[in-house]
Design a protein around this motif. Sequence first.
Motif, PDB file in Angstrom:
ATOM      1  N   SER A   1       0.844  -1.181   0.000  1.00  0.00           N
ATOM      2  CA  SER A   1       0.000   0.000   0.000  1.00  0.00           C
ATOM      3  C   SER A   1       0.884   1.237   0.000  1.00  0.00           C
ATOM      4  CB  SER A   1      -0.913   0.001   1.227  1.00  0.00           C
ATOM      5  OG  SER A   1      -0.128   0.079   2.411  1.00  0.00           O
ATOM      6  N   CYS A   2       0.312   2.360  -0.336  1.00  0.00           N
ATOM      7  CA  CYS A   2       1.106   3.586  -0.450  1.00  0.00           C
ATOM      8  C   CYS A   2       1.704   4.030   0.873  1.00  0.00           C
ATOM      9  CB  CYS A   2       0.246   4.693  -1.047  1.00  0.00           C
ATOM     10  SG  CYS A   2       0.195   4.645  -2.849  1.00  0.00           S
ATOM     11  N   ASP A   3       1.105   3.633   1.986  1.00  0.00           N
ATOM     12  CA  ASP A   3       1.684   4.034   3.259  1.00  0.00           C
ATOM     13  C   ASP A   3       2.812   3.117   3.708  1.00  0.00           C
ATOM     14  OD1 ASP A   3       0.236   1.809   3.856  1.00  0.00           O
ATOM     15  OD2 ASP A   3      -1.053   2.744   5.360  1.00  0.00           O
ATOM     16  N   GLU A   4       3.143   2.093   2.872  1.00  0.00           N
ATOM     17  CA  GLU A   4       4.209   1.151   3.198  1.00  0.00           C
ATOM     18  C   GLU A   4       5.470   1.373   2.358  1.00  0.00           C
ATOM     19  OE1 GLU A   4       2.301  -3.044   4.453  1.00  0.00           O
ATOM     20  OE2 GLU A   4       1.686  -2.373   2.442  1.00  0.00           O
ATOM     21  N   ALA A   5       5.407   2.261   1.384  1.00  0.00           N
ATOM     22  CA  ALA A   5       6.545   2.403   0.475  1.00  0.00           C
ATOM     23  C   ALA A   5       6.698   3.851   0.046  1.00  0.00           C
ATOM     24  CB  ALA A   5       6.370   1.505  -0.750  1.00  0.00           C
ATOM     25  N   GLU A   6       7.893   4.162  -0.437  1.00  0.00           N
ATOM     26  CA  GLU A   6       8.171   5.457  -1.026  1.00  0.00           C
ATOM     27  C   GLU A   6       8.367   5.291  -2.527  1.00  0.00           C
ATOM     28  OE1 GLU A   6      11.647   6.844   1.122  1.00  0.00           O
ATOM     29  OE2 GLU A   6      10.358   8.184   2.295  1.00  0.00           O
ATOM     30  N   ALA A   7       8.274   6.392  -3.250  1.00  0.00           N
ATOM     31  CA  ALA A   7       8.512   6.402  -4.698  1.00  0.00           C
ATOM     32  C   ALA A   7       9.541   7.476  -5.013  1.00  0.00           C
ATOM     33  CB  ALA A   7       7.213   6.671  -5.441  1.00  0.00           C
ATOM     34  N   LEU A   8      10.145   7.384  -6.187  1.00  0.00           N
ATOM     35  CA  LEU A   8      11.045   8.444  -6.621  1.00  0.00           C
ATOM     36  C   LEU A   8      10.308   9.773  -6.651  1.00  0.00           C
ATOM     37  CD1 LEU A   8      13.021   6.929  -9.660  1.00  0.00           C
ATOM     38  CD2 LEU A   8      13.593   6.831  -7.221  1.00  0.00           C
ATOM     39  N   THR A   9      11.050  10.832  -6.472  1.00  0.00           N
ATOM     40  CA  THR A   9      10.448  12.149  -6.618  1.00  0.00           C
ATOM     41  C   THR A   9       9.989  12.354  -8.053  1.00  0.00           C
ATOM     42  OG1 THR A   9      12.547  13.195  -7.175  1.00  0.00           O
ATOM     43  CG2 THR A   9      11.971  13.049  -4.825  1.00  0.00           C
ATOM     44  N   ASP A  10       9.158  13.360  -8.261  1.00  0.00           N
ATOM     45  CA  ASP A  10       8.664  13.640  -9.610  1.00  0.00           C
ATOM     46  C   ASP A  10       9.816  13.880 -10.581  1.00  0.00           C
ATOM     47  OD1 ASP A  10       6.782  14.783  -7.413  1.00  0.00           O
ATOM     48  OD2 ASP A  10       5.452  14.517  -9.140  1.00  0.00           O
ATOM     49  N   THR A  11      10.790  14.704 -10.152  1.00  0.00           N
ATOM     50  CA  THR A  11      11.918  15.029 -11.030  1.00  0.00           C
ATOM     51  C   THR A  11      12.779  13.805 -11.313  1.00  0.00           C
ATOM     52  OG1 THR A  11      11.980  17.306 -10.222  1.00  0.00           O
ATOM     53  CG2 THR A  11      13.974  16.460 -11.283  1.00  0.00           C
ATOM     54  N   ALA A  12      13.065  13.003 -10.273  1.00  0.00           N
ATOM     55  CA  ALA A  12      13.890  11.813 -10.468  1.00  0.00           C
ATOM     56  C   ALA A  12      13.226  10.832 -11.414  1.00  0.00           C
ATOM     57  CB  ALA A  12      14.178  11.146  -9.125  1.00  0.00           C
ATOM     58  N   THR A  13      11.899  10.675 -11.271  1.00  0.00           N
ATOM     59  CA  THR A  13      11.172   9.783 -12.181  1.00  0.00           C
ATOM     60  C   THR A  13      11.289  10.270 -13.616  1.00  0.00           C
ATOM     61  OG1 THR A  13       9.576   9.073 -10.492  1.00  0.00           O
ATOM     62  CG2 THR A  13       8.899   8.865 -12.796  1.00  0.00           C
ATOM     63  N   ASP A  14      11.042  11.564 -13.809  1.00  0.00           N
ATOM     64  CA  ASP A  14      11.078  12.111 -15.167  1.00  0.00           C
ATOM     65  C   ASP A  14      12.466  11.974 -15.792  1.00  0.00           C
ATOM     66  OD1 ASP A  14       8.443  12.787 -14.870  1.00  0.00           O
ATOM     67  OD2 ASP A  14       8.809  14.927 -14.506  1.00  0.00           O
ATOM     68  N   LEU A  15      13.520  12.264 -15.019  1.00  0.00           N
ATOM     69  CA  LEU A  15      14.869  12.190 -15.556  1.00  0.00           C
ATOM     70  C   LEU A  15      15.274  10.752 -15.881  1.00  0.00           C
ATOM     71  CD1 LEU A  15      16.779  14.769 -13.310  1.00  0.00           C
ATOM     72  CD2 LEU A  15      16.192  15.004 -15.736  1.00  0.00           C
ATOM     73  N   LEU A  16      14.946   9.815 -15.001  1.00  0.00           N
ATOM     74  CA  LEU A  16      15.314   8.422 -15.239  1.00  0.00           C
ATOM     75  C   LEU A  16      14.592   7.862 -16.456  1.00  0.00           C
ATOM     76  CD1 LEU A  16      16.812   5.868 -14.457  1.00  0.00           C
ATOM     77  CD2 LEU A  16      14.943   5.331 -12.867  1.00  0.00           C
ATOM     78  N   VAL A  17      13.302   8.091 -16.534  1.00  0.00           N
ATOM     79  CA  VAL A  17      12.542   7.582 -17.683  1.00  0.00           C
ATOM     80  C   VAL A  17      13.051   8.219 -18.976  1.00  0.00           C
ATOM     81  CG1 VAL A  17      10.262   7.519 -18.767  1.00  0.00           C
ATOM     82  CG2 VAL A  17      10.494   7.002 -16.335  1.00  0.00           C
ATOM     83  N   ALA A  18      13.365   9.501 -18.934  1.00  0.00           N
ATOM     84  CA  ALA A  18      13.875  10.170 -20.134  1.00  0.00           C
ATOM     85  C   ALA A  18      15.220   9.597 -20.567  1.00  0.00           C
ATOM     86  CB  ALA A  18      13.996  11.674 -19.874  1.00  0.00           C
ATOM     87  N   ALA A  19      16.111   9.364 -19.601  1.00  0.00           N
ATOM     88  CA  ALA A  19      17.424   8.810 -19.945  1.00  0.00           C
ATOM     89  C   ALA A  19      17.294   7.413 -20.530  1.00  0.00           C
ATOM     90  CB  ALA A  19      18.315   8.785 -18.701  1.00  0.00           C
ATOM     91  N   LEU A  20      16.457   6.577 -19.916  1.00  0.00           N
ATOM     92  CA  LEU A  20      16.257   5.225 -20.439  1.00  0.00           C
ATOM     93  C   LEU A  20      15.619   5.267 -21.824  1.00  0.00           C
ATOM     94  CD1 LEU A  20      15.023   3.400 -17.218  1.00  0.00           C
ATOM     95  CD2 LEU A  20      17.111   2.897 -18.497  1.00  0.00           C
ATOM     96  N   HIS A  21      14.676   6.175 -22.011  1.00  0.00           N
ATOM     97  CA  HIS A  21      13.989   6.282 -23.299  1.00  0.00           C
ATOM     98  C   HIS A  21      14.954   6.722 -24.400  1.00  0.00           C
ATOM     99  CE1 HIS A  21      10.514   6.488 -25.869  1.00  0.00           C
ATOM    100  NE2 HIS A  21      10.662   7.790 -26.099  1.00  0.00           N
ATOM    101  N   ALA A  22      15.951   7.537 -24.032  1.00  0.00           N
ATOM    102  CA  ALA A  22      16.915   8.044 -25.019  1.00  0.00           C
ATOM    103  C   ALA A  22      18.129   7.137 -25.191  1.00  0.00           C
ATOM    104  CB  ALA A  22      17.381   9.437 -24.603  1.00  0.00           C
ATOM    105  N   SER A  23      18.207   6.069 -24.417  1.00  0.00           N
ATOM    106  CA  SER A  23      19.394   5.206 -24.454  1.00  0.00           C
ATOM    107  C   SER A  23      19.592   4.569 -25.820  1.00  0.00           C
ATOM    108  CB  SER A  23      19.272   4.088 -23.414  1.00  0.00           C
ATOM    109  OG  SER A  23      19.257   4.611 -22.118  1.00  0.00           O
ATOM    110  N   PRO A  24      20.844   4.423 -26.250  1.00  0.00           N
ATOM    111  CA  PRO A  24      21.103   3.661 -27.478  1.00  0.00           C
ATOM    112  C   PRO A  24      20.570   2.239 -27.334  1.00  0.00           C
ATOM    113  CG  PRO A  24      23.093   4.776 -26.712  1.00  0.00           C
ATOM    114  CD  PRO A  24      22.076   4.895 -25.615  1.00  0.00           C
ATOM    115  N   TYR A  25      20.055   1.710 -28.414  1.00  0.00           N
ATOM    116  CA  TYR A  25      19.609   0.313 -28.393  1.00  0.00           C
ATOM    117  C   TYR A  25      19.566  -0.233 -29.812  1.00  0.00           C
ATOM    118  CZ  TYR A  25      16.887  -3.865 -28.441  1.00  0.00           C
ATOM    119  OH  TYR A  25      16.502  -5.167 -28.679  1.00  0.00           O
ATOM    120  N   GLY A  26      19.869  -1.527 -29.930  1.00  0.00           N
ATOM    121  CA  GLY A  26      19.711  -2.216 -31.203  1.00  0.00           C
ATOM    122  C   GLY A  26      20.893  -2.003 -32.129  1.00  0.00           C
ATOM    123  N   ILE A  27      20.624  -2.048 -33.417  1.00  0.00           N
ATOM    124  CA  ILE A  27      21.681  -1.930 -34.416  1.00  0.00           C
ATOM    125  C   ILE A  27      22.129  -0.476 -34.519  1.00  0.00           C
ATOM    126  CG2 ILE A  27      22.275  -2.177 -36.852  1.00  0.00           C
ATOM    127  CD1 ILE A  27      20.241  -4.459 -36.985  1.00  0.00           C
TER     128      ILE A  27
END
Length: 491
Positions: free
Chosen positions: A308-334
């Motif tokens: 439940s939400c009172d049992e865990a923490e989540a990344l901050t809004d900024t950290a979530t946005d930066l991590l997802v953006a970096a992963l989305h922009a990562s090189p991949y494939g050929i």
Amino acid sequence: MNDHLLTLSPEPVWRHFRTLCNTPRASGHEARLVETLEQWADAQGLAHDRDSSGNLRIRKPATPGCESVPGIILQGHLDMVTQANADRPHDFLNDPLDTYVDAGWLHARGTTLGADNGLGVAAALAILETDDIAHGPIEALFTLEEETSMKGALGLDEGWLEGRYLLNLDSEDRGEVYIGCAGGADVVIDADLPMRGCDEEEVMRRLALTGLVGGHSGVDIHKERGNANRLLVRALRALEEYDIRLVDYHGGTLRNALPREAFATIVVNESHLPALEATLAELQALYRDELAGVDDGVTLTLSPGELSCDEAEALTDTATDLLVAALHASPYGIERMSVEVPGVVETSNNLGVVTLENGRFHLCALVRSLRDSATRNLADRFTALFGLIGARTRVENGYPGWTPSADSALLARFKRLHQETLGQEPAVKVIHAGLECGIIGSKYPQLEMISFGPVIRGAHSPTERTEIASVEEFWRVLKALVADIGSGRAA
């Protein structure tokens, strides 16, 4: 276990493969198999030793009269990729594989088969015990941890091996012989990201991306199969408009296997759930359209979180946005196709393992290239990209490529014997995967090397299978090659 393998032909190869199927041999856990093979060698009266890295060598002296013939090294790796379907729990450290035959192909139930490289190891053992061909000195070299780090080959002692020709038995198609391969390196990224507690209106949900085929991150990279990490991150990127925050993420299990599944726990304002679910349904339809004929089973699901939400923490809004953006922009494939070797991938990358737990982010990508400079450059792009979010990057387990030698006498001999034995000349190939030949060749530059093997499909995934008839063909060519070298005839 796996007694039905004893009914297949060629009997010596399948008998030894049964031993490998019955002996767990995950990377880093090959000790039991090494001891089993040493006991077998003792029973056969064959000398054996290990180098400083634990690689095993079993030696067979030349047939009387063939002592002056150049020596042969039969080479394979003892470990196997350990992948199982989610509905097939399997303890790879203790349980034997459960194999079965279907329509001329050998499979394992719900797990990888270990034909990569178990069949090569089994064929080398069968050559060691055969007594119907004359041959020069034979060394069977069995390396460790090839699938995870190339540790055995990288740590191979110099000045230990004595042969002139190395036959790598770790290729996966009939009618082909390999004379070159890609080098590579692991790009490992870590970061500690800020977290905070949940807002009162937020709820926790678990997002799953499943149903992909997966496969080998080198030889299958050009087949346009889905990568669970790429697809799930793409979904997270699409959900940013609903102000989601990441709690955790787990995608992929091996850096050299195309990820088949990925899971993320998010928190989101409960009022956004209907729109979020609709977006996921649209994404699943889009993925199935884009991957039609390749990964038709791709599935996106949303379910309640385990906490439940009172049992865990989540990344901050900024950290979530930066991590997802970096992963989305990562090189991949050929990254680039080869100009010198048409039709062969020159440089590629696999986003193999991505995790986030308690704010600790970890990524392991495998970069491959026929050019060592391209490997370094692509690794540096990761460093530059993830440096923007404060992550730490290191490049490790690097290994060199294997430069092709089309005028090799060993290759000429193999081509002639393949024609004589199977009625056709083999196709000469360069593989976009990390065969150990490049590493071994850097330590023993005098060696002439080729790589060949039976037909294996779906390597590194639970769909792995081998065509039984091709194992018979592989065995015939291998025996013919050992005997021809033993005859002392010119190529």
